[in-house]
Scaffold this active site. Structure first.
Site, PDB file in Angstrom:
ATOM      1  N   LEU A  11    -169.331-103.646  -8.528  1.00 25.44           N
ATOM      2  CA  LEU A  11    -169.850-104.397  -9.507  1.00 25.44           C
ATOM      3  C   LEU A  11    -171.486-104.682  -9.459  1.00 25.44           C
ATOM      4  CD1 LEU A  11    -169.513-106.968 -11.620  1.00 25.44           C
ATOM      5  CD2 LEU A  11    -169.331-108.448  -9.794  1.00 25.44           C
ATOM      6  N   ASP A  12    -172.042-105.111  -8.461  1.00 25.95           N
ATOM      7  CA  ASP A  12    -173.398-105.220  -8.403  1.00 25.95           C
ATOM      8  C   ASP A  12    -173.643-104.935  -6.901  1.00 25.95           C
ATOM      9  OD1 ASP A  12    -175.998-105.849  -8.165  1.00 25.95           O
ATOM     10  OD2 ASP A  12    -175.728-108.033  -8.312  1.00 25.95           O
TER      11      ASP A  12
END
Length: 1036
Positions: free
Chosen positions: A690-691
């Site tokens: 995701l990040d």
């Protein structure tokens, strides 16, 4: 000595005889003489019964407990509690005698109504008698401690002529408490009841005759803290009620993995995954523990000797144990002997591990009488006979089993000297139990392949064990019983582990599929949370054939790890191409087989459970030989382990020329392997979560599209956060943890740097929270958010190729508004200090309140602080607020008020001793956050990712602001389990990366990020296709 119960009373016998032979088919009743029975022989004679020792004329013989073996007559029908249907080893001689004498055996325990509950039981009477007896002893114990209480006037249950008379005596005690009260020095008096079955209901029935208030388990600390404050005022006022609290296994244990919540089905199947917490969360506040819950040795104890010793050292006010279960050496370790009705108590002194028969001295009193229902023999016999008398006529006249109603046929273990079909599993289980060697490992079945299967649920009372064994043998498999724990009542589940063998994997797969179907048919899904759905559970599967662990056809992906993110990754890959339409063309891959490997076999098994094309295996990645052997059998490796493991795994992948995917940042150790990977023709796709991950792909897509239109990126901002859903943001910080909070708290100390309007801004870690700014997103106006700068934003200008053109490059972490000002204040108070604190190094542990006062330099607070009347509104709160403001920890009173609310929510003000494993202020607050800020059952998390790219054009076109937003919520499945949004948005991108490598769609070699169109274009499309939606908009 004390057993006086009868299965039928004289009135029952009279009704059966007077009903007439044609109607009830009972013409004669013979009663063996007894001078101890609650009903005298003469009463039975007056009812028309014959009194005789000789039962040879009887075709049906009715009792309550097991008869002596020499008393069993041939060719008769018997009804009693036999305790044989679970192949209990100690009762097998009785069953052998039954079969030898051609007896038909009906077991009361197996007579079950349409609701699935036992029709014949004494549990409520045990609970009623047990609590009355304990209240009788409690009065004596309090007197020995120097307190006179109304309990002293109460007798034992058997001292009253009836249950009604005993209840009247309890009510009289209650009226005295309501009128004259209890001494404040022994209050609050808190009765904790374990379990919710018949025993607990009976005990609570008596307790409710006293003035009382029931409270939830989480409220116990508040009651204790309130009374502690009251005692500090040296009040002599009386107290006019007791407190009750009912707890279940949810309150007694917690998952060892802090990211996991309690799941009853999982706990019953894998109790080794759970740690005991009753001694921390419940026992410190209990005056009396009324133990009514069945326990097996595979479960953590309710209370151990060492735990009690520690509780007593810390000043716990526990007075006694009312162990109605009478489980000797069981859930309450120091209850190591049963007591009698004439001497119902012993005193246990934990300070020197000694036992005493008196009420005087240190320690706790314990009641452990194993025949409590007989104290109410008259009512217990009446209750039992009311139900049994309905069945007697049918049983007495029975010639063939088929003549009986189904509920009685099911209760028949043996008929005419043979086991009935429902109980044919007993000799099979006996054989394997007898053959079990005492060695540390059980020998595997004599088959080429074997699997370890765990069955958990109502295996015996619903005869599911019979069906399971039939499935195994019908398929040509074999089994050996490795472990068996049997529930002792209809409400308790049983557990068996079977080593199941087969000559080939196809047969083994067929057996497992059939067992799974059986489980599904009876609601045996481990994700289920309803009681009726726990009948059967397939626990763990361990394929241990002589060939490679992976012998499936088609491409294979190895997932390393067993955290939350692994299951969505495994599900995506194993379900491809059904889960996603993208790429399902002529070049798409065949059905993928997924192997999940973890340090602990059971963790891997939980990940793959219910996933058809997935296999679990045990692997220590530090064992390079085993790692290499497994990697050599697959096409792609997905490492979802901590980043520190990646480099070693990557070196193995490079050596064996296997592609690899991770969701972690590229550090120096990984970057240094890039050239070697290129030389081997291997792609190591990193930052694919995701990040980092989705944020990269959304960013470069927007930037590349702007450049393709001859635009220039003027500003790039990125906001990302994992948050509770609005409904779950129900604490003062509006934040929750699905894992250990230490990492998230540590991140609040990280320095940050970013570029804003051409100026480079540096933020020191100590002032990160103060740098938070309010944020409202145009497409999500209902969200009140704030953002904090996230480490070094400038490197992303280089990665995305916009360092020279963008005057603003800013990446931030999202939180709900108000989070940072509270965290900043807590930090200034000193709660985030990781250094060992002197007050926490002593063996004499401080309380949370004492430690809070120390951090706030409580010596300078007015002496009224510690003498606040608990009924005064806000006194202590106002002192805390004033102190926080006077010390300059925050400037606004509103923030101080919110901080105090947070302190109270976390229990940092409570008069409870801080655990020994907390040596710093940081440990203390993390421990409290982990306890108080975890996600509750069915609560959802949320992932919010928002990018803004401001694009200007040299040809005079208006400046555009391109926005892309991802909003994803955790998924609550039908069975009640939750897949977090964070797990989805990390696991699925990693799986997509593996799929792209499998399909040879990534040509770039070396250690790479998902920054190229060959990755981000198909990956973002696959995300959309899998249900993770990205919303884009353009503003001019």
């Amino acid at each position: 000595m004390w057993e006086r119960r009868a299965p039928l009373t004289p009135s029952h016998c009279a009704r059966l005889l007077l009903g007439g032979g044609n109607r009830t088919r009972v013409n004669r009743i013979i009663v063996q003489p007894s001078t101890k029975r609650i009903h005298h022989d003469a009463q039975y004679e007056d009812s028309g019964c014959k009194i005789s020792e000789d039962l040879s004329e009887c075709g049906l013989i009715i009792g309550i407990k097991q008869p002596k073996l020499e008393m069993i007559l041939p060719d008769r029908a018997y009804t009693f509690f036999s305790h044989t249907h679970k192949a209990q080893k100690e009762n097998m001689p009785l069953l052998d005698k039954i079969l030898e004498e051609r007896v038909s055996l009906f077991d009361y325990e197996l007579i079950v109504g349409d609701d699935g509950k036992r029709s014949l039981a004494f549990g409520k009477f045990a609970g009623r008698a047990g609590l009355i007896d304990f209240l009788h002893g409690l009065g004596q114990r309090y007197l020995s401690l120097g307190y006179s209480t109304p309990f002293l006037s109460l007798g034992q249950s058997h001292m009253y002529p009836s249950l009604a008379a005993a209840k009247a005596a309890v009510i009289a005690v209650g009226e005295e408490i309501a009128t004259f009260g209890l001494p404040s020095g022994i209050c609050p008096i808190v009765f904790v009841f374990t379990g919710v079955g018949n025993v607990s209901q009976g005990a609570q029935e008596i307790f409710k005759l006293l003035p009382h208030t029931f409270v939830d388990a989480e409220k116990l600390p508040e009651i204790s803290a309130a009374w502690n404050l009251s005692k500090q005022s040296q009040s002599t006022k009386r107290v006019f009620q007791l407190y009750g609290c009912v707890v279940t296994s949810r309150d007694m244990v917690s998952h060892k993995d802090p990211t996991r919540h309690f799941d009853k089905a999982d706990y019953y199947a894998h109790p080794e995954h759970y740690a005991p917490v009753f001694h921390e969360r419940i026992a410190p506040y209990a005056s009396v523990i009324v133990n009514c819950m069945y326990w097996e040795r595979r479960f953590p104890r309710l209370l151990s000797i060492s735990q009690l010793q520690q509780l007593m050292k810390s000043g716990c006010l526990l007075v006694g144990i009312c162990d109605i279960t009478c489980d000797i050496g069981g859930s309450i370790e120091f209850v190591d002997k049963s007591t009698s009705i004439e001497k119902p108590f012993f005193r246990y002194d934990p300070s020197n591990n000694s036992y005493h028969d008196d009420m005087e001295g240190n320690g706790v009193i314990c009641l452990a009488v194993d025949i409590l229902p007989t104290e109410f023999s008259k009512e217990a016999s009446q209750h039992f006979g009311n139900i049994l008398s309905k069945f007697v006529a049918s049983l007495a006249s029975m010639k063939q089993l088929v003549e009986l109603p189904s509920y009685l046929r099911r209760a028949c273990i043996a008929h005419d000297g043979r086991l009935t079909s429902l109980y044919e599993y007993i000799p099979r289980m006996r054989k394997t139990m007898i053959d079990l060697a005492p060695a540390k490992a059980n020998p595997s079945p004599d088959k080429k392949y074997s699997t370890l299967v765990s069955l958990s649920g109502h295996l015996f009372d619903k005869f599911l064990i019979n069906e399971a064994l039939d499935i195994i043998e019908a398929a040509g498999g074999s089994f050996q019983l490795v472990r068996c724990e049997v529930g002792q009542s209809i409400d308790d589940t049983s557990y068996s582990e079977l080593e199941v063998g087969a000559d080939d994997t196809a047969t083994l797969d067929k057996i497992i599929d059939s067992l799974t179907s059986l489980a599904n048919a009876h609601g045996g899904n481990h994700n289920a949370r309803k009681e009726t759905e726990l009948s059967l559970k397939i626990g763990k599967v361990n394929e241990c054939g002589t060939g490679d662990i992976v012998d499936k056809e088609g491409p294979k992906v190895l997932i390393l790890g067993a955290g939350r993110v692994c299951r969505p990754a495994a599900q995506f890959l194993a379900s491809y191409p059904n889960i996603c339409s993208y790429g399902a063309d002529d070049n798409s891959t065949d059905q993928i087989h997924v192997i999940v490997a973890s340090l602990y076999q059971k963790d891997a098994e939980e990940i793959v459970e219910g996933i058809k094309n997935a296999t679990a295996t045990q692997l220590d990645v530090a064992d390079i030989g085993s790692l290499s052997d497994l990697v050599s059998q697959v096409e792609v490796v997905v490492s979802l382990l901590p980043a520190s493991f990646h480099a070693a795994i990557a070196r193995v992948c490079i050596e064996l020329k296997k592609h690899m995917v991770t969701a972690s940042y590229v550090d120096e150790s990984m970057s240094n392997l890039s050239q070697a990977a290129k030389g081997a023709g291997v792609t190591i796709l990193s930052e694919m979560g995701l990040d980092p991950g989705i944020d990269h792909m959304m960013s470069v897509k927007m930037i590349d599209e702007a450049h393709a239109r001859n635009g220039k990126v003027k500003a790039f901002t990125s906001f990302c956060g994992g948050l509770p859903s609005p409904a779950a943001a129900n604490n003062p910080l509006a934040y929750k943890f699905s894992w250990n909070p230490a990492g998230a708290v540590h991140s609040g100390k990280n320095p940050a740097v970013y570029k804003f309007l051409g100026e480079t801004i540096h933020v020191d870690g100590s002032s990160l929270y103060e740098s938070a700014k309010r944020l409202r997103l145009p497409g999500l106006p209902a969200f009140a958010l704030e953002h904090l700068p996230n480490r070094n934003s400038l490197i992303y200008g280089d990665l995305y190729g916009i360092s020279e053109e963008a005057s603003t490059i800013y990446r931030a972490t999202l939180r709900y508004e108000g989070f940072s000002e509270i965290m900043a204040t807590l930090s200034k108070i000193g709660f985030f200090d990781a250094a060992n604190h002197p007050l926490l190094q002593d063996t004499n542990r401080p309380t949370y309140k004492g430690f809070l006062d120390e951090l706030l330099n409580a010596n300078n607070i007015s002496t009224t602080t510690t003498n606040i009347n608990i009924e005064a509104s806000g006194g202590y709160d106002d002192e805390l607020i004033a102190r926080i403001l006077s010390l300059g920890h925050c400037k606004e009173k509103d923030i101080a008020v919110k901080t105090v609310k947070t302190i109270k929510f976390l229990g940092l003000h409570e008069e409870i001793q801080i655990p020994k494993d907390c040596s710093s202020a940081f440990n203390v607050i993390c421990q409290r956050m982990e306890q108080r800020m975890a996600y509750g059952h069915n609560e959802q998390d949320m992932v919010l990712l928002h990018h803004e790219v401001e694009v200007e054009y040299p040809d005079g076109r208006p400046t555009e602001k391109h926005q892309a937003t991802l909003l994803e919520f955790g998924k609550v499945e039908n069975g009640g389990s939750t897949t977090t949004a964070m797990a989805l948005t990390v696991g699925v991108p990693a799986a997509i990366g593996a799929l792209l490598l499998l399909e040879n769609k990534v040509q770039t070699k070396g250690v790479i990020r998902p920054l190229e169109p060959e990755i981000y274009i198909p990956a973002l499309e696959m995300l959309e296709s899998s249900g993770i939606k990205l919303a884009e908009r353009v503003e001019i």
